[in-house]
Scaffold this motif. Sequence first.
Motif, PDB file in Angstrom:
ATOM      1  N   CYS A  59       0.848  -1.187   0.000  1.00 45.01           N
ATOM      2  CA  CYS A  59       0.000   0.000   0.000  1.00 45.01           C
ATOM      3  C   CYS A  59       0.887   1.242   0.000  1.00 45.01           C
ATOM      4  O   CYS A  59       1.886   1.298   0.733  1.00 45.01           O
ATOM      5  CB  CYS A  59      -0.883   0.010   1.238  1.00 45.01           C
ATOM      6  SG  CYS A  59      -1.807  -1.533   1.443  1.00 45.01           S
ATOM      7  N   ALA A  87       3.393   0.775   3.169  1.00 44.34           N
ATOM      8  CA  ALA A  87       3.127  -0.253   4.185  1.00 44.34           C
ATOM      9  C   ALA A  87       2.599  -1.500   3.499  1.00 44.34           C
ATOM     10  O   ALA A  87       2.001  -1.435   2.421  1.00 44.34           O
ATOM     11  CB  ALA A  87       2.107   0.249   5.200  1.00 44.34           C
ATOM     12  N   GLU A  91       0.076  -4.215   8.014  1.00 40.36           N
ATOM     13  CA  GLU A  91       0.380  -3.113   8.926  1.00 40.36           C
ATOM     14  C   GLU A  91      -0.831  -2.202   9.101  1.00 40.36           C
ATOM     15  O   GLU A  91      -0.917  -1.442  10.069  1.00 40.36           O
ATOM     16  CB  GLU A  91       1.568  -2.298   8.405  1.00 40.36           C
ATOM     17  CG  GLU A  91       2.872  -3.071   8.370  1.00 40.36           C
ATOM     18  CD  GLU A  91       3.962  -2.284   7.658  1.00 40.36           C
ATOM     19  OE1 GLU A  91       4.313  -1.193   8.140  1.00 40.36           O
ATOM     20  OE2 GLU A  91       4.451  -2.748   6.605  1.00 40.36           O
ATOM     21  N   ILE A  92      -1.747  -2.253   8.143  1.00 35.04           N
ATOM     22  CA  ILE A  92      -2.942  -1.403   8.192  1.00 35.04           C
ATOM     23  C   ILE A  92      -4.153  -2.215   8.647  1.00 35.04           C
ATOM     24  O   ILE A  92      -4.909  -1.790   9.517  1.00 35.04           O
ATOM     25  CB  ILE A  92      -3.221  -0.782   6.800  1.00 35.04           C
ATOM     26  CG1 ILE A  92      -2.045   0.084   6.363  1.00 35.04           C
ATOM     27  CG2 ILE A  92      -4.524   0.023   6.807  1.00 35.04           C
ATOM     28  CD1 ILE A  92      -2.122   0.550   4.925  1.00 35.04           C
ATOM     29  N   THR A  94      -5.252  -5.314  10.513  1.00 37.38           N
ATOM     30  CA  THR A  94      -4.691  -6.285  11.458  1.00 37.38           C
ATOM     31  C   THR A  94      -5.133  -7.720  11.183  1.00 37.38           C
ATOM     32  O   THR A  94      -4.468  -8.674  11.574  1.00 37.38           O
ATOM     33  CB  THR A  94      -5.073  -5.905  12.897  1.00 37.38           C
ATOM     34  OG1 THR A  94      -6.486  -5.671  12.942  1.00 37.38           O
ATOM     35  CG2 THR A  94      -4.363  -4.640  13.334  1.00 37.38           C
ATOM     36  N   GLU A 121     -10.402  -2.331   4.687  1.00 38.68           N
ATOM     37  CA  GLU A 121      -9.756  -1.601   5.789  1.00 38.68           C
ATOM     38  C   GLU A 121      -8.745  -0.591   5.249  1.00 38.68           C
ATOM     39  O   GLU A 121      -8.624   0.525   5.754  1.00 38.68           O
ATOM     40  CB  GLU A 121      -9.056  -2.573   6.746  1.00 38.68           C
ATOM     41  CG  GLU A 121      -9.979  -3.197   7.775  1.00 38.68           C
ATOM     42  CD  GLU A 121      -9.197  -3.891   8.884  1.00 38.68           C
ATOM     43  OE1 GLU A 121      -8.488  -3.207   9.650  1.00 38.68           O
ATOM     44  OE2 GLU A 121      -9.297  -5.135   8.967  1.00 38.68           O
ATOM     45  N   VAL A 122      -7.997  -0.997   4.228  1.00 38.83           N
ATOM     46  CA  VAL A 122      -7.020  -0.089   3.614  1.00 38.83           C
ATOM     47  C   VAL A 122      -7.734   1.125   3.016  1.00 38.83           C
ATOM     48  O   VAL A 122      -7.292   2.266   3.198  1.00 38.83           O
ATOM     49  CB  VAL A 122      -6.190  -0.822   2.528  1.00 38.83           C
ATOM     50  CG1 VAL A 122      -5.358   0.174   1.717  1.00 38.83           C
ATOM     51  CG2 VAL A 122      -5.292  -1.874   3.163  1.00 38.83           C
ATOM     52  N   PHE A 125      -8.750   3.394   5.725  1.00 40.41           N
ATOM     53  CA  PHE A 125      -7.558   4.075   6.227  1.00 40.41           C
ATOM     54  C   PHE A 125      -7.145   5.199   5.271  1.00 40.41           C
ATOM     55  O   PHE A 125      -6.809   6.307   5.708  1.00 40.41           O
ATOM     56  CB  PHE A 125      -6.424   3.061   6.395  1.00 40.41           C
ATOM     57  CG  PHE A 125      -5.092   3.666   6.730  1.00 40.41           C
ATOM     58  CD1 PHE A 125      -4.815   4.117   8.023  1.00 40.41           C
ATOM     59  CD2 PHE A 125      -4.103   3.785   5.763  1.00 40.41           C
ATOM     60  CE1 PHE A 125      -3.573   4.678   8.325  1.00 40.41           C
ATOM     61  CE2 PHE A 125      -2.869   4.339   6.060  1.00 40.41           C
ATOM     62  CZ  PHE A 125      -2.601   4.782   7.345  1.00 40.41           C
ATOM     63  N   TYR A 126      -7.161   4.904   3.973  1.00 37.08           N
ATOM     64  CA  TYR A 126      -6.812   5.924   2.973  1.00 37.08           C
ATOM     65  C   TYR A 126      -7.728   7.150   3.104  1.00 37.08           C
ATOM     66  O   TYR A 126      -7.309   8.277   2.866  1.00 37.08           O
ATOM     67  CB  TYR A 126      -6.913   5.350   1.558  1.00 37.08           C
ATOM     68  CG  TYR A 126      -5.710   4.548   1.108  1.00 37.08           C
ATOM     69  CD1 TYR A 126      -4.576   4.421   1.911  1.00 37.08           C
ATOM     70  CD2 TYR A 126      -5.698   3.915  -0.128  1.00 37.08           C
ATOM     71  CE1 TYR A 126      -3.476   3.691   1.493  1.00 37.08           C
ATOM     72  CE2 TYR A 126      -4.592   3.185  -0.554  1.00 37.08           C
ATOM     73  CZ  TYR A 126      -3.489   3.077   0.254  1.00 37.08           C
ATOM     74  OH  TYR A 126      -2.389   2.361  -0.170  1.00 37.08           O
ATOM     75  N   TYR A 138       1.321  10.730  10.598  1.00 36.70           N
ATOM     76  CA  TYR A 138       1.421   9.281  10.812  1.00 36.70           C
ATOM     77  C   TYR A 138       2.844   8.925  11.253  1.00 36.70           C
ATOM     78  O   TYR A 138       3.040   8.173  12.214  1.00 36.70           O
ATOM     79  CB  TYR A 138       1.065   8.538   9.522  1.00 36.70           C
ATOM     80  CG  TYR A 138       1.200   7.035   9.608  1.00 36.70           C
ATOM     81  CD1 TYR A 138       0.131   6.240  10.015  1.00 36.70           C
ATOM     82  CD2 TYR A 138       2.408   6.401   9.294  1.00 36.70           C
ATOM     83  CE1 TYR A 138       0.256   4.858  10.101  1.00 36.70           C
ATOM     84  CE2 TYR A 138       2.543   5.026   9.386  1.00 36.70           C
ATOM     85  CZ  TYR A 138       1.464   4.257   9.786  1.00 36.70           C
ATOM     86  OH  TYR A 138       1.593   2.892   9.880  1.00 36.70           O
TER      87      TYR A 138
END
Length: 202
Positions: A59, A87, A91-92, A94, A121-122, A125-126, A138
């Motif tokens: 990512c 990452a 790492e983003i 879990t 999830e990524v 997060f983005y 971050y």
Amino acid sequence: MQQLFNDLIKQDVKPLLSKHGFAKKSLSFSKPEGDLIYIINFQKSAGSSSDNVMFYVNCGIYAGELARIQSKEILTAPQEVDCHFRARIGEIATSAPDRFAVTPDTNMEELRTTLLSGLEEVIHFYGTMNSARSIVDYYTAGPYLHLGEESFKLLLQSNDAAAAKRYLKALQEKHGAENRWTIFENKYRAIFQQYGVEFEYS
């Protein structure tokens, strides 16, 4: 196994990422948004074989503002390796492993569910990483040495000396006992001087 991997990308990954505005090129998906470009890259492991396809999900977020701070050419089609934020999916997300494998024993339904859930999830997060400053935040929250010089420059350009000093203190507490710290400290001191800010651990 290679066909199963190809089908996974074509039938499951591509529709999900396309729905969120990502365009596919080879095994990379990218989405430009303002000054940022979001990337999700599928990297097949060198250890893959005909009956075992192993792959990673990388990512990345590329920020034009950070490229300008680095005095680099602004890329319109960066690769994942060019990104300022980098990452692995684990790492983003879990719930996602560091590496996926497609073998004769793989439960493809399970792999598909885990992978797509991790990608969701990524994407979420983005959504929280919407500026060069959020990338800097971050890494300063880590605190990480990665992007250290760029982070200090961005913070000091933004007249946020307090955040720069907090980051400096956190890095010093984490890495100050290492032999290499003097090298970093000298670089950071020069940046503070460049912006006319007193170099101190607050």
